[in-house]
Design an enzyme around this catalytic site. Sequence first.
Site, PDB file in Angstrom:
ATOM      1  N   HIS A  24      -0.456  33.057  20.312  1.00 13.80           N
ATOM      2  CA  HIS A  24       0.241  31.906  20.924  1.00 13.80           C
ATOM      3  C   HIS A  24      -0.181  30.626  20.193  1.00 13.80           C
ATOM      4  CE1 HIS A  24       2.334  30.437  24.787  1.00 13.80           C
ATOM      5  NE2 HIS A  24       2.500  29.549  23.816  1.00 13.80           N
ATOM      6  N   ARG A  26       8.197  33.095  25.093  1.00 15.84           N
ATOM      7  CA  ARG A  26       7.268  33.578  26.112  1.00 15.84           C
ATOM      8  C   ARG A  26       7.319  35.103  26.149  1.00 15.84           C
ATOM      9  NH1 ARG A  26       5.322  29.319  25.855  1.00 15.84           N
ATOM     10  NH2 ARG A  26       4.858  27.798  27.479  1.00 15.84           N
ATOM     11  N   GLU A  85      -0.717  37.998  27.875  1.00 11.56           N
ATOM     12  CA  GLU A  85      -1.476  37.690  26.661  1.00 11.56           C
ATOM     13  C   GLU A  85      -2.921  37.294  26.932  1.00 11.56           C
ATOM     14  OE1 GLU A  85       1.417  35.022  25.060  1.00 11.56           O
ATOM     15  OE2 GLU A  85       0.298  33.256  25.626  1.00 11.56           O
TER      16      GLU A  85
HETATM   17  P1  NAD Z   1      14.723  23.495  25.147  1.00  9.50           P
HETATM   18  O1  NAD Z   1      14.732  23.240  26.611  1.00  9.50           O
HETATM   19  O2  NAD Z   1      14.993  22.367  24.212  1.00  9.50           O
HETATM   20  O3  NAD Z   1      15.777  24.655  24.806  1.00  9.50           O
HETATM   21  C1  NAD Z   1      15.894  25.800  25.583  1.00  9.50           C
HETATM   22  C2  NAD Z   1      17.338  26.262  25.496  1.00  9.50           C
HETATM   23  O4  NAD Z   1      17.443  27.488  26.228  1.00  9.50           O
HETATM   24  C3  NAD Z   1      18.330  25.272  26.123  1.00  9.50           C
HETATM   25  O5  NAD Z   1      19.358  24.973  25.201  1.00  9.50           O
HETATM   26  C4  NAD Z   1      18.853  26.015  27.350  1.00  9.50           C
HETATM   27  O6  NAD Z   1      20.206  25.731  27.624  1.00  9.50           O
HETATM   28  C5  NAD Z   1      18.679  27.462  26.917  1.00  9.50           C
HETATM   29  N1  NAD Z   1      18.616  28.402  28.021  1.00  9.50           N
HETATM   30  C6  NAD Z   1      17.977  28.276  29.208  1.00  9.50           C
HETATM   31  N2  NAD Z   1      18.154  29.385  29.952  1.00  9.50           N
HETATM   32  C7  NAD Z   1      18.913  30.217  29.213  1.00  9.50           C
HETATM   33  C8  NAD Z   1      19.436  31.522  29.438  1.00  9.50           C
HETATM   34  N3  NAD Z   1      19.241  32.171  30.593  1.00  9.50           N
HETATM   35  N4  NAD Z   1      20.173  32.091  28.471  1.00  9.50           N
HETATM   36  C9  NAD Z   1      20.417  31.422  27.302  1.00  9.50           C
HETATM   37  N5  NAD Z   1      19.965  30.184  27.043  1.00  9.50           N
HETATM   38  C10 NAD Z   1      19.217  29.603  27.981  1.00  9.50           C
HETATM   39  O7  NAD Z   1      13.308  24.176  24.857  1.00  9.50           O
HETATM   40  P2  NAD Z   1      12.595  24.292  23.426  1.00  9.50           P
HETATM   41  O8  NAD Z   1      11.789  23.070  23.166  1.00  9.50           O
HETATM   42  O9  NAD Z   1      13.572  24.732  22.423  1.00  9.50           O
HETATM   43  O10 NAD Z   1      11.542  25.466  23.752  1.00  9.50           O
HETATM   44  C11 NAD Z   1      11.984  26.780  24.003  1.00  9.50           C
HETATM   45  C12 NAD Z   1      10.817  27.596  24.531  1.00  9.50           C
HETATM   46  O11 NAD Z   1       9.846  27.740  23.491  1.00  9.50           O
HETATM   47  C13 NAD Z   1      10.011  26.917  25.656  1.00  9.50           C
HETATM   48  O12 NAD Z   1      10.596  27.163  26.919  1.00  9.50           O
HETATM   49  C14 NAD Z   1       8.652  27.555  25.546  1.00  9.50           C
HETATM   50  O13 NAD Z   1       8.573  28.685  26.404  1.00  9.50           O
HETATM   51  C15 NAD Z   1       8.591  28.021  24.106  1.00  9.50           C
HETATM   52  N6  NAD Z   1       7.538  27.317  23.347  1.00  9.50           N
HETATM   53  C16 NAD Z   1       6.591  28.079  22.748  1.00  9.50           C
HETATM   54  C17 NAD Z   1       5.590  27.465  22.012  1.00  9.50           C
HETATM   55  C18 NAD Z   1       4.528  28.275  21.307  1.00  9.50           C
HETATM   56  O14 NAD Z   1       3.486  27.716  20.924  1.00  9.50           O
HETATM   57  N7  NAD Z   1       4.723  29.570  21.105  1.00  9.50           N
HETATM   58  C19 NAD Z   1       5.544  26.060  21.903  1.00  9.50           C
HETATM   59  C20 NAD Z   1       6.556  25.316  22.505  1.00  9.50           C
HETATM   60  C21 NAD Z   1       7.557  25.958  23.229  1.00  9.50           C
END
Ligand code: NAD
Length: 343
Positions: free
Chosen positions: A310, A241, A270
């Site tokens: 995105h 994000r 964005e």
């Molecule tokens: P997920 O929930 O499986 O993993 C997120 C990880 O971040 C977890 O292991 C959690 O413990 C960790 N975390 C949370 N807060 C934290 C902090 N303050 N410091 C360190 N680690 C922390 O999520 P995911 O499926 O891996 O997705 C991650 C992110 O990717 C989503 O939140 C979303 O914003 C983004 N995303 C972007 C797109 C895109 O099209 N660009 C698509 C899907 C997801």
Amino acid sequence: MTMNNTFKSAFFEVKDWEKDYIYKALPKEDVILFGETLEEALRLNTSEVFANVTIISTFIDSDCSKKTLEKFPQLKFIATRSTGYDHIDLEYCKLKGIKVSNVPNYGQNTVAEHAMALLLTLVKRIPESTERIRKGNFSAEGLTGYDLKDKIIGVIGTGNIGKNFISMAKGFNMNVIAFDINRRVELEEELGFTYTDLDYIFAKSDIISLHIPYLKTTHHIIDQKAIDKMKKGVVIINTSRGGLIDTDALYIGLTSKKIGAAGLDVVEEENFIKEELQFLKEEECDSDTLKIALENQMMSNMSNVAMTPHNAFNTKEALVRIIKITLENILEYVDNNPVNIVS
Ligand code: NAD
């Protein structure tokens, strides 16, 4: 499946191909579909249209703030067709007893592949190379890239996407260090990386990739102070994000060459890039927002920046997984057995 007229769903930002999936899962008479975002649909329709809607489903371009959600007096459930849910006012939802579900697992390989594509694009100088060829110039002069092998990559967030990204980085024989507030020791052993703290990641990494959600606690996790601690020439990849990075600090880092390159699928504000006319429409466009939008625009023209709109989630396979999981979320909610609940 019948909903006994109790549940009426409104889907926003619906693409034509999604309609078949929706109508197969839910009774046609209980569903209204809009191609527009939530705000746009509210603007174009009278309030009666939404009076009986109990379930809404949006993608990430709809602003699910208190201001818009208040227009749905019967709202009980929001099924976002995304992993991230920072476009939804969870505090308001909690207050009103509105449950929220997301789609947690659709893009674990998809988004990781995009992050790796951005990284390869930058270190192999692909945009500049193809641009040169397009102009009829076959010289490789000045296009030296570098190997990923043996480089130190810092992965922030080892959840679904982060762990896939780590596997790919290991495939390139990179040294992976990682930070996550929830350490998964079994994963560390299985994939062969090392958990460490954020400061160590900032100090040691040649490349940093972000895979954490955008929360109050992760806002500007990469700021000027963090960048000051990084190696000169560090490459930053963000497919999570935009709000995770302070745009001003990133822009300054890129122009001063402290940051060697940036791969950005997401940027702050964005929506202003998605629609330039937004500048003219938006009543609340303050000077900070305008500055971020202009810096984004300038970064998008830099040869050491690979910016995508995105788009990391956007593969045929992932899109089908998203709509199927969203519909399951809705059916399970209606069946009084909610799944993938985030609030
Ligand atoms: P997920 O929930 O499986 O993993 C997120 C990880 O971040 C977890 O292991 C959690 O413990 C960790 N975390 C949370 N807060 C934290 C902090 N303050 N410091 C360190 N680690 C922390 O999520 P995911 O499926 O891996 O997705 C991650 C992110 O990717 C989503 O939140 C979303 O914003 C983004 N995303 C972007 C797109 C895109 O099209 N660009 C698509 C899907 C997801």
